[in-house]
Structure formats: structure tokens, C-alpha cells
Scaffold this motif. Structure first.
Motif, mmCIF file in Angstrom:
data_model
loop_
_atom_site.group_PDB
_atom_site.id
_atom_site.type_symbol
_atom_site.label_atom_id
_atom_site.label_comp_id
_atom_site.label_asym_id
_atom_site.label_seq_id
_atom_site.Cartn_x
_atom_site.Cartn_y
_atom_site.Cartn_z
ATOM 1 N N ASN A 298 0.818 -1.211 0.000
ATOM 2 C CA ASN A 298 0.000 0.000 0.000
ATOM 3 C C ASN A 298 0.853 1.264 0.000
ATOM 4 O OD1 ASN A 298 -2.433 1.403 -0.077
ATOM 5 N ND2 ASN A 298 -2.538 1.555 2.155
ATOM 6 N N ILE A 299 1.799 1.323 -0.935
ATOM 7 C CA ILE A 299 2.670 2.482 -1.074
ATOM 8 C C ILE A 299 2.669 2.954 -2.523
ATOM 9 C CG2 ILE A 299 4.170 2.042 0.904
ATOM 10 C CD1 ILE A 299 6.113 0.596 -0.908
ATOM 11 N N GLY A 300 3.008 4.204 -2.729
ATOM 12 C CA GLY A 300 2.944 4.775 -4.071
ATOM 13 C C GLY A 300 4.277 5.130 -4.687
ATOM 14 N N ALA A 301 5.383 4.875 -3.973
ATOM 15 C CA ALA A 301 6.701 5.191 -4.520
ATOM 16 C C ALA A 301 7.732 4.237 -3.949
ATOM 17 C CB ALA A 301 7.084 6.626 -4.178
ATOM 18 N N LEU A 302 8.683 3.898 -4.791
ATOM 19 C CA LEU A 302 9.767 3.005 -4.383
ATOM 20 C C LEU A 302 11.108 3.590 -4.816
ATOM 21 C CD1 LEU A 302 8.248 -0.383 -5.601
ATOM 22 C CD2 LEU A 302 8.677 0.261 -3.213
ATOM 23 N N PRO A 303 12.046 3.722 -3.900
ATOM 24 C CA PRO A 303 13.402 4.069 -4.321
ATOM 25 C C PRO A 303 13.956 2.923 -5.170
ATOM 26 C CG PRO A 303 13.119 4.438 -1.971
ATOM 27 C CD PRO A 303 11.923 3.672 -2.449
ATOM 28 N N VAL A 304 14.717 3.288 -6.195
ATOM 29 C CA VAL A 304 15.335 2.300 -7.082
ATOM 30 C C VAL A 304 16.820 2.272 -6.747
ATOM 31 C CG1 VAL A 304 15.750 1.628 -9.473
ATOM 32 C CG2 VAL A 304 13.626 2.820 -8.865
ATOM 33 N N VAL A 305 17.338 1.084 -6.519
ATOM 34 C CA VAL A 305 18.744 0.922 -6.153
ATOM 35 C C VAL A 305 19.456 0.023 -7.167
ATOM 36 C CG1 VAL A 305 18.304 1.259 -3.683
ATOM 37 C CG2 VAL A 305 18.253 -1.049 -4.625
ATOM 38 N N ASN A 306 20.783 0.177 -7.227
ATOM 39 C CA ASN A 306 21.571 -0.714 -8.079
ATOM 40 C C ASN A 306 22.044 -1.903 -7.245
ATOM 41 O OD1 ASN A 306 23.787 0.190 -6.568
ATOM 42 N ND2 ASN A 306 24.506 1.582 -8.171
ATOM 43 N N ASN A 307 22.884 -2.728 -7.805
ATOM 44 C CA ASN A 307 23.334 -3.935 -7.101
ATOM 45 C C ASN A 307 24.177 -3.632 -5.870
ATOM 46 O OD1 ASN A 307 21.959 -5.597 -8.881
ATOM 47 N ND2 ASN A 307 23.712 -5.784 -10.254
ATOM 48 N N ASN A 308 24.712 -2.427 -5.772
ATOM 49 C CA ASN A 308 25.501 -2.020 -4.605
ATOM 50 C C ASN A 308 24.647 -1.340 -3.543
ATOM 51 O OD1 ASN A 308 27.911 -2.936 -5.798
ATOM 52 N ND2 ASN A 308 28.126 -1.018 -6.923
ATOM 53 N N GLY A 309 23.336 -1.268 -3.774
ATOM 54 C CA GLY A 309 22.445 -0.629 -2.815
ATOM 55 C C GLY A 309 22.405 0.880 -2.912
ATOM 56 N N GLN A 310 23.094 1.450 -3.902
ATOM 57 C CA GLN A 310 23.093 2.902 -4.100
ATOM 58 C C GLN A 310 21.796 3.316 -4.784
ATOM 59 O OE1 GLN A 310 25.938 5.181 -3.449
ATOM 60 N NE2 GLN A 310 26.402 3.435 -2.148
ATOM 61 N N MET A 311 21.184 4.386 -4.295
ATOM 62 C CA MET A 311 19.946 4.869 -4.907
ATOM 63 C C MET A 311 20.257 5.471 -6.270
ATOM 64 S SD MET A 311 17.037 7.314 -3.340
ATOM 65 C CE MET A 311 16.202 8.412 -4.451
ATOM 66 N N THR A 312 19.557 4.982 -7.294
ATOM 67 C CA THR A 312 19.764 5.467 -8.658
ATOM 68 C C THR A 312 18.550 6.197 -9.206
ATOM 69 O OG1 THR A 312 19.037 3.361 -9.612
ATOM 70 C CG2 THR A 312 21.405 3.629 -9.203
ATOM 71 N N GLY A 313 17.424 6.126 -8.489
ATOM 72 C CA GLY A 313 16.219 6.778 -8.963
ATOM 73 C C GLY A 313 15.046 6.476 -8.057
#
Length: 145
Positions: free
Chosen positions: A33-48
Motif C-alpha cells: 500500500n505504497i505509491g513510490a519506491l526508491p530504485v537501487v543498483n546492485n551495490n544498494g546505491q539509490m539510482t532513482g
């Protein structure tokens, strides 16, 4: 009295990997029940960040397949972010200026929390800031031609 985002942010943040499909992102949103998700790369760094609105306007409305990678529809450039030490008043002002309802909280490139407009609204101390931010966020934009 100054209060930091770390005191009001949600620290149990669901994320998705940029290589996952938009269908997978939508399923995580639906299940939690959420409307946004942080996008991370394989290193856990936020990319979007990907929102339910991104999925609707950048994929479904464009006829994209459910298996389209998140990286093709997410917001990647200049993702507005906060830090755990950021003042709550500054965050509310930033959210209003940028017309966003959710602010990822990042430390050393890693997602550590999320602050939603609702987090500000339920804390009566920040009701005025939430109202001002919502007023700015809700300003209608001109339709694209």
C-alpha cells in the motif's frame, strides 16, 4: 525547536532494483500500500525513484509491456532527496517547491528512510508546513500538447 527528518521518517523502506520489471514494482506497491519506491543498483546505491504515476504515465499509457525494466520508466535525473539531519521545515519547503509528495532520505548514497507528506500532516507540530507543501504540490500544471 528544530527537528530532523530522522525523527519522523519511515526507516523500513521497500526498494526495487533498476533491472526489475515495472510489474514487479507495481506488485511491491500493491502488497505494501505504497505509491513510490526508491530504485537501487546492485551495490544498494539509490539510482532513482519510481512512482505509481510513473508506471501509469510512462509505461501503461505508452503501451509498454509489464516486463519493461524499471530503469526505462523511473525518474533518474536529479531525484530530490533529503538527509537524516535535514530540518523538517526545510524538507516540507523542498517538497512544496519540487511538487513531490514523498522524499527519499539518503545517507552516503544509501536509502535510509522515506518521508511522505502524510508524515508531516499527522504530526500536528508540522500541520502548517504540510498544508503549505500540499498547496504547492496541488497547483495545477498546464496540459501537455
Amino acid at each position: 525547536m528544530q527537528q530532523q527528518l530522522r525523527n519522523i521518517m519511515t526507516s523500513n523502506v521497500f526498494t526495487v532494483n533498476e533491472s526489475q520489471s515495472i510489474q514487479e514494482a507495481a506488485a511491491v506497491m500493491s502488497e505494501n500500500n505504497i505509491g513510490a519506491l526508491p530504485v537501487v543498483n546492485n551495490n544498494g546505491q539509490m539510482t532513482g525513484i519510481i512512482t505509481d504515476r510513473d508506471i501509469t504515465l510512462r509505461s501503461t499509457a505508452q503501451g509498454e509491456a509489464a516486463q519493461t525494466p524499471i530503469s526505462q520508466v523511473m525518474t533518474a535525473q536529479q531525484v530530490v532527496q533529503g538527509t537524516p539531519d535535514m530540518d523538517v521545515h526545510q524538507a516540507a519547503q523542498l517538497m512544496g517547491q519540487q511538487q513531490i509528495r514523498r522524499l527519499p532520505v539518503v545517507e552516503n548514497g544509501q536509502i535510509v528512510g522515506m518521508v511522505a507528506l502524510g508524515d508531516l500532516a499527522v504530526d500536528h507540530q508540522y500541520g502548517n508546513e504540510a498544508g503549505q507543501a500540499l498547496s504547492s504540490i496541488s497547483t495545477p500544471s498546464a496540459p501537455q500538447k
